[in-house]
Enzyme design. Structure first.
Site, PDB file in Angstrom:
ATOM      1  CE  LYS A  65      -4.273  -1.981   1.662  1.00 31.39           C
ATOM      2  NZ  LYS A  65      -3.882  -3.391   1.881  1.00 31.39           N
TER       3      LYS A  65
HETATM    4  C1  LIG Z   1      -4.444  -4.466   1.204  1.00 34.42           C
HETATM    5  C2  LIG Z   1      -3.693  -5.738   1.106  1.00 34.42           C
HETATM    6  C3  LIG Z   1      -4.072  -6.770   0.216  1.00 34.42           C
HETATM    7  C4  LIG Z   1      -5.310  -6.680  -0.645  1.00 34.42           C
HETATM    8  O1  LIG Z   1      -5.217  -5.722  -1.670  1.00 34.42           O
HETATM    9  P1  LIG Z   1      -6.522  -5.226  -2.435  1.00 34.42           P
HETATM   10  O2  LIG Z   1      -6.071  -4.078  -3.249  1.00 34.42           O
HETATM   11  O3  LIG Z   1      -7.516  -4.825  -1.369  1.00 34.42           O
HETATM   12  O4  LIG Z   1      -7.025  -6.358  -3.261  1.00 34.42           O
HETATM   13  C5  LIG Z   1      -3.287  -7.903   0.146  1.00 34.42           C
HETATM   14  N1  LIG Z   1      -2.205  -8.048   0.928  1.00 34.42           N
HETATM   15  C6  LIG Z   1      -1.811  -7.106   1.806  1.00 34.42           C
HETATM   16  C7  LIG Z   1      -0.626  -7.359   2.656  1.00 34.42           C
HETATM   17  C8  LIG Z   1      -2.533  -5.912   1.925  1.00 34.42           C
HETATM   18  O5  LIG Z   1      -2.145  -4.965   2.801  1.00 34.42           O
END
Ligand SMILES: *Cc1c(COP(=O)(O)O)cnc(C)c1O
Length: 475
Positions: A117
């Protein structure tokens, strides 16, 4: 470039207008009116830019295809300021690591909070600061988090002028490492609010505050959740960077496997593929919360109730519905806003499901858009983490393990499979210990963070109390 809503509202907006907004006024999500096309000449040029000038320059080239209301030199400077070795740990920003014949791991988790993120949120922080300064405005970001989103947002917005972050989280329910990542921030513009309750209580508070339109307007309440188009756009860049690293010419195809929750990450892959990046398959990997896997297997999209939403060892994928999924369905239905509105609007809130299994469009999800899927369980995660360590000496986190498990079910000879690493194992240490009997490595800058002084306010699940904090801080 202009942007439209997935629910058919005829208004068109520009990038900076939707940057600070969440949903479109009709409840839909924003998408560009058309995906800019990357032809052979442009792809070759992007490959050169990446090799000669690096990730930030590649990001600038791709973002410029979508953003025409920020002067080019400013946008270039924002990308350069965001994607640095200092912030992301390596000059390559998203290096590929070879795992086994035909399989690669793309490292997306070396940013400040050790989850993918950061890739988008760090850019968002700089874009917000830039645009707010240009308008002479401020924003108060109110959010709810059970871990990754909140800490990525706080680390992106800390110290940014014109931005305050009020982040609610369920008291005592995040891992000690995740709590430390958020609560140790001493920046004056970051407010941690731990709520005595569960994640849903936090989300309800955010909804209640946002539904008070007068309060929302007066205090310029905003969000940074994954439906934000700028976040999605920032993620498109690492699909290009992954493709370029996995190939040596532009005739080759590559598949990507994506640990998925809200469909934000893999939706960026869909956008890259629609732009013409030679992606073969987009492999959607879910955990036991298999809303998306069920759709891609059966054509039925079924929102889960609270009792049906499992707490798993890949908690950042524990979702009851996938908030970005509407974007893909809009494309799948030939960009029919009225139909998208019928499916996701009242229909979904009344029945909690829709069924496209009999619709000819559904078969195109695989044939035309390249989507395949699979799910994994806690036992699969343990097994995948163990085998990856035993066979390759590499420790992966639980979410990446979900991705790898499903990736291996969809290999095609001659097509490199790139698995997106969405977090580092130290964030989910307990399960890694369960699998390997040893603690995952901790990057040196995180030594001892659990012992740092904490800056957090603990309170009951009380809407008025949260509003009072915002009022006080904005006074
Ligand atoms: C947010 C997140 C996901 C999922 O991603 P999306 O964009 O919601 O599909 C997967 N793995 C981790 C570690 C995350 O922080």
């Amino acid at each position: 470039m202009q942007y439209i809503s997935t629910r058919g509202n005829p208004d068109r907006k520009r990038f900076c207008e939707i940057l600070l907004e969440g949903l479109a006024p009709d409840g839909g999500l924003y998408l560009p009116v058309a995906y800019p096309q990357v032809d052979a000449a442009l792809l070759a040029a992007l490959r050169r830019v990446y090799h000669e000038q690096g990730y930030a320059a590649l990001a600038f080239e791709i973002l410029s295809l979508y953003i025409d209301d920020i002067p080019a030199e400013d946008l270039r400077a924002l990308c350069a300021k965001t994607y640095t070795a200092e912030v992301f740990g390596t000059g390559e920003i998203v290096p590929l690591r070879h795992l086994q014949e035909g399989v690669w791991i793309e490292a997306l988790s070396n940013g400040p909070t050790l989850a993918f993120k950061d890739m988008a949120m760090q850019l968002l922080g700089n874009l917000f600061e830039y645009e707010l300064a240009r308008r002479g405005e401020e924003i108060n970001i109110l959010g709810a988090t059970s871990g990754d989103t909140g800490s990525a947002a706080e680390h992106a917005m800390r110290g940014k002028k014109g931005v305050r972050v009020f982040m609610t989280s369920p008291f005592g329910r995040m891992s000690p490492f995740q709590q430390a990542q958020m609560f140790s921030l001493q920046d004056a513009n970051i407010y941690n609010i731990a709520i005595r309750g569960v994640f849903d209580d936090c989300q309800d508070i955010v909804k209640a505050v946002s539904n008070d339109l007068e309060f929302k307007r007066k205090y310029k309440i905003g969000t940074v959740n994954s439906i934000n188009w700028a976040r999605l756009l920032a993620q498109v860049v690492y699909y290009f960077a992954g493709y370029i690293q996995a190939t040596d010419n532009d005739q080759q195809k590559v598949s990507f496997a994506v640990p998925s929750g809200n469909f934000g990450n893999v939706c960026a892959g869909h956008v890259a593929r629609q732009m013409g990046l030679p992606i073969d398959k987009l492999v959607v990997a879910t955990n036991e919360n298999d809303v998306l896997d069920e759709f891609f297997r059966t054509g039925v999209y079924r929102v889960r109730g609270t009792a049906d939403t499992h707490e798993t060892s890949s908690p950042s994928m524990d979702i009851s519905k996938a908030s970005n999924f509407e974007r893909f369905v809009f494309d799948l239905l030939g960009r029919d806003g009225a139909r998208t509105k019928a499916l996701f609007g009242e229909g979904l809130s009344q029945t909690g499901r829709f069924d496209l299994s009999a619709d000819p469009a559904f078969s195109q999800a695989a044939s035309r858009y390249g989507f395949v899927s699979g799910r994994s369980t806690h036992a699969n995660r343990l097994d995948t983490i163990r085998r990856t360590f035993d066979q390759h000496g590499m420790v992966i986190d639980t979410h990446t393990a979900d991705g790898l498990k499903v990736a291996l079910e969809h290999l095609s000879p001659g097509v490199p499979m790139v698995v997106l690493e969405t977090a580092l194992p130290i964030k989910f240490a307990a399960t890694v210990v369960e699998a390997l009997g040893r603690e995952p490595d901790r990057p040196p800058q995180f030594e001892g963070i659990e012992a740092l002084p904490k800056r957090v306010l603990v309170m009951d699940a009380d809407v008025a109390g949260v509003k009072a904090i915002i009022e006080r801080e904005c006074a």
